[in-house]
Design a protein around this motif. Structure first.
Motif, PDB file in Angstrom:
ATOM      1  N   TYR A 244       0.835  -1.190   0.000  1.00  0.00           N
ATOM      2  CA  TYR A 244       0.000   0.000   0.000  1.00  0.00           C
ATOM      3  C   TYR A 244       0.878   1.251   0.000  1.00  0.00           C
ATOM      4  N   ARG A 245       0.353   2.297  -0.625  1.00  0.00           N
ATOM      5  CA  ARG A 245       1.011   3.595  -0.559  1.00  0.00           C
ATOM      6  C   ARG A 245       0.092   4.559   0.189  1.00  0.00           C
ATOM      7  N   VAL A 246       0.698   5.457   0.955  1.00  0.00           N
ATOM      8  CA  VAL A 246      -0.063   6.402   1.767  1.00  0.00           C
ATOM      9  C   VAL A 246      -0.554   7.539   0.877  1.00  0.00           C
ATOM     10  N   THR A 247      -1.847   7.802   0.950  1.00  0.00           N
ATOM     11  CA  THR A 247      -2.438   8.917   0.196  1.00  0.00           C
ATOM     12  C   THR A 247      -2.854  10.069   1.095  1.00  0.00           C
ATOM     13  N   ALA A 248      -3.022   9.810   2.411  1.00  0.00           N
ATOM     14  CA  ALA A 248      -3.389  10.879   3.338  1.00  0.00           C
ATOM     15  C   ALA A 248      -2.915  10.499   4.735  1.00  0.00           C
ATOM     16  N   ASP A 249      -2.465  11.502   5.494  1.00  0.00           N
ATOM     17  CA  ASP A 249      -1.974  11.291   6.850  1.00  0.00           C
ATOM     18  C   ASP A 249      -2.393  12.493   7.680  1.00  0.00           C
ATOM     19  N   SER A 250      -3.135  12.236   8.796  1.00  0.00           N
ATOM     20  CA  SER A 250      -3.661  13.336   9.599  1.00  0.00           C
ATOM     21  C   SER A 250      -2.602  13.998  10.470  1.00  0.00           C
ATOM     22  N   ARG A 251      -1.456  13.377  10.608  1.00  0.00           N
ATOM     23  CA  ARG A 251      -0.414  13.988  11.417  1.00  0.00           C
ATOM     24  C   ARG A 251       0.112  15.247  10.732  1.00  0.00           C
ATOM     25  N   PRO A 252       0.472  16.272  11.522  1.00  0.00           N
ATOM     26  CA  PRO A 252       0.957  17.513  10.896  1.00  0.00           C
ATOM     27  C   PRO A 252       2.248  17.255  10.124  1.00  0.00           C
ATOM     28  N   THR A 253       2.370  17.955   9.019  1.00  0.00           N
ATOM     29  CA  THR A 253       3.529  17.769   8.158  1.00  0.00           C
ATOM     30  C   THR A 253       4.692  18.616   8.654  1.00  0.00           C
ATOM     31  N   PRO A 254       5.813  18.009   9.046  1.00  0.00           N
ATOM     32  CA  PRO A 254       6.981  18.808   9.413  1.00  0.00           C
ATOM     33  C   PRO A 254       7.678  19.308   8.153  1.00  0.00           C
ATOM     34  N   ASP A 255       8.829  19.907   8.341  1.00  0.00           N
ATOM     35  CA  ASP A 255       9.577  20.299   7.152  1.00  0.00           C
ATOM     36  C   ASP A 255       9.962  19.052   6.370  1.00  0.00           C
ATOM     37  N   ILE A 256      10.052  19.187   5.056  1.00  0.00           N
ATOM     38  CA  ILE A 256      10.192  18.021   4.185  1.00  0.00           C
ATOM     39  C   ILE A 256      11.467  17.240   4.460  1.00  0.00           C
ATOM     40  N   ALA A 257      12.491  17.891   4.996  1.00  0.00           N
ATOM     41  CA  ALA A 257      13.754  17.203   5.265  1.00  0.00           C
ATOM     42  C   ALA A 257      13.668  16.290   6.474  1.00  0.00           C
TER      43      ALA A 257
END
Length: 401
Positions: free
Chosen positions: A281-294
């Motif tokens: 499976y690949r993740v399409t949505a995640d409710s956790r806040p997005t940190p900086d991309i690095a």
């Protein structure tokens, strides 16, 4: 002076047979592994708990065992004198060597014939990155991906084992066992498999069985007449008892590894998991806040194996960007009702609530006391025909014709 000393030095007759008997006896008893292991670890400078695999002390232990067998063989020859013990014991020593080699070849060969030694890669294996595999894991997955290769490899070990059971076919068995075990030893050395010494032992036994026939083989290569070897004495007693004894020994050597393998099949052969969550499976949505991309260490891909043994099936997760950790994680998972439990290797289990709507899978759980929801969809299958078309771009027009 050294050359003249070497010319005058004569190897005692029968030393090789006596050494083989002592080495085989020490190998079968296995006591030297207890008595000589501390000495081998001291010579190798190893401290702490024993290391797994083949540490340097294992190779030192192998040399100590061979040296101890040589000392025992020299003492045997010294005590023997002109009594002829070696000549009378030689046929029985060679019988023991043939049966021992056949037994071990059956043990490994049957596992490959039943496709058990290297199981076919499952979803978690296919998600493992090439750079994350060690050499042995790469070999196991490669061989497991080709059932035909594994089956033929097992058959090439079982066939010489059958031939080694009888004296009249032992030469053919040894001739086949030497290249087979040489290839196995090469794989173990090239892919750092931790049974190098075991493969070397089996190759040594095959060469020892082949050794008395080498002069005749050399004469055959030179198109010269061969010389018959003396027939070893048969078993004592009446003929029915001798036949029964041969059948009993051959049956045990053949069937004991086979029964062990069949028991292994029953306990450890992969079986389909009793649910339909298996897949990549690949993740399409995640409710956790997005940190900086690095520093985004959230899931990107989740693989749940479709087969299990007596243990729980494996899973593997692939993360996005984890600068301070690995790119993937792995462990075992269990499905009970609507609960998916992921237990990472050496970590605490994580229980997730799962629901499915069509092909979409939703997982709900907690991380550091905060609830989160992850939505996943089946990863698209890769079409290998695209790679074939890509390869055709590099084929010249002349080659196409």
């Amino acid at each position: 002076m050294i050359a003249s000393a070497l010319r005058t030095t004569r190897i005692p007759p029968g030393l090789g047979v006596r050494w083989l008997a002592c080495w085989l006896l020490l190998t079968l008893l296995g006591w030297y592994g207890v008595t000589l292991t501390p000495l081998a670890r001291t010579l190798a400078g190893e401290t702490g708990p024993p290391m797994t695999g083949e540490p340097p002390s294992a190779f030192i232990l192998f040399g100590l065992n061979a040296g101890l067998a040589l000392i025992a063989a020299l003492a045997w020859g010294r005590a023997e004198g002109d009594r002829g013990w070696t000549a009378r014991a030689a046929p029985w020593i060679m019988r023991a060597a043939r049966l021992f080699l056949a037994y071990v070849l059956f043990a490994y060969g049957w596992q490959k014939v039943f496709l058990l030694q290297m199981p076919q890669p499952d979803h978690s294996d296919l998600l493992t990155r090439f750079g994350q595999m060690n050499h042995m894991g790469l070999l196991w997955r490669t061989v497991g991906a080709s059932p035909l290769f594994q089956f033929v490899g097992g058959a090439l070990e079982v066939l010489p084992a059958f031939l080694l059971l009888h004296r009249r076919t032992a030469l053919a068995g040894a001739l086949l066992a030497v290249p087979v075990m040489s290839f196995v030893l090469l794989l173990n050395l090239g892919f750092n498999v931790f049974v190098k010494l075991g493969a070397a032992n089996l190759l040594l036994l095959a060469v020892a069985i082949l050794w008395p026939h080498l002069p005749n083989l050399w004469r055959a290569v030179r198109n010269e007449p061969t010389r018959p070897l003396p027939a070893p004495p048969g078993l004592p007693g009446p003929r029915p008892l001798r036949v029964l004894a041969r059948l009993a020994v051959a049956g045990y050597v053949t069937c004991a590894p086979l029964l062990t393998t069949l028991d292994f099949v029953q306990k450890w052969s992969p079986r389909p998991v009793p649910h339909d969550l298996a897949g990549v499976y690949r993740v399409t949505a995640d409710s956790r806040p997005t940190p900086d991309i690095a520093n985004d260490c959230r899931w990107r891909t989740l693989a749940l194996d479709a087969h299990r043994t007596s243990l729980a099936p494996l899973y593997r997760t692939e993360w996005m960007n984890c600068p301070d950790g690995p790119a993937t994680g792995a462990g075992r998972y269990e499905v009970s009702g609507q609960t998916l439990t992921l237990t990472p290797a050496g970590g605490s289990p994580q229980r997730l609530r799962w629901t499915r709507q069509g092909a979409q899978l939703t997982l709900t759980g907690q991380e550091n006391g905060t609830s989160f929801t992850v939505t996943l969809e089946p990863a698209p299958a890769r079409d290998t025909r695209l790679r074939d078309d890509h390869w055709r771009l590099f084929v010249t027009p002349a080659a196409k014709e």
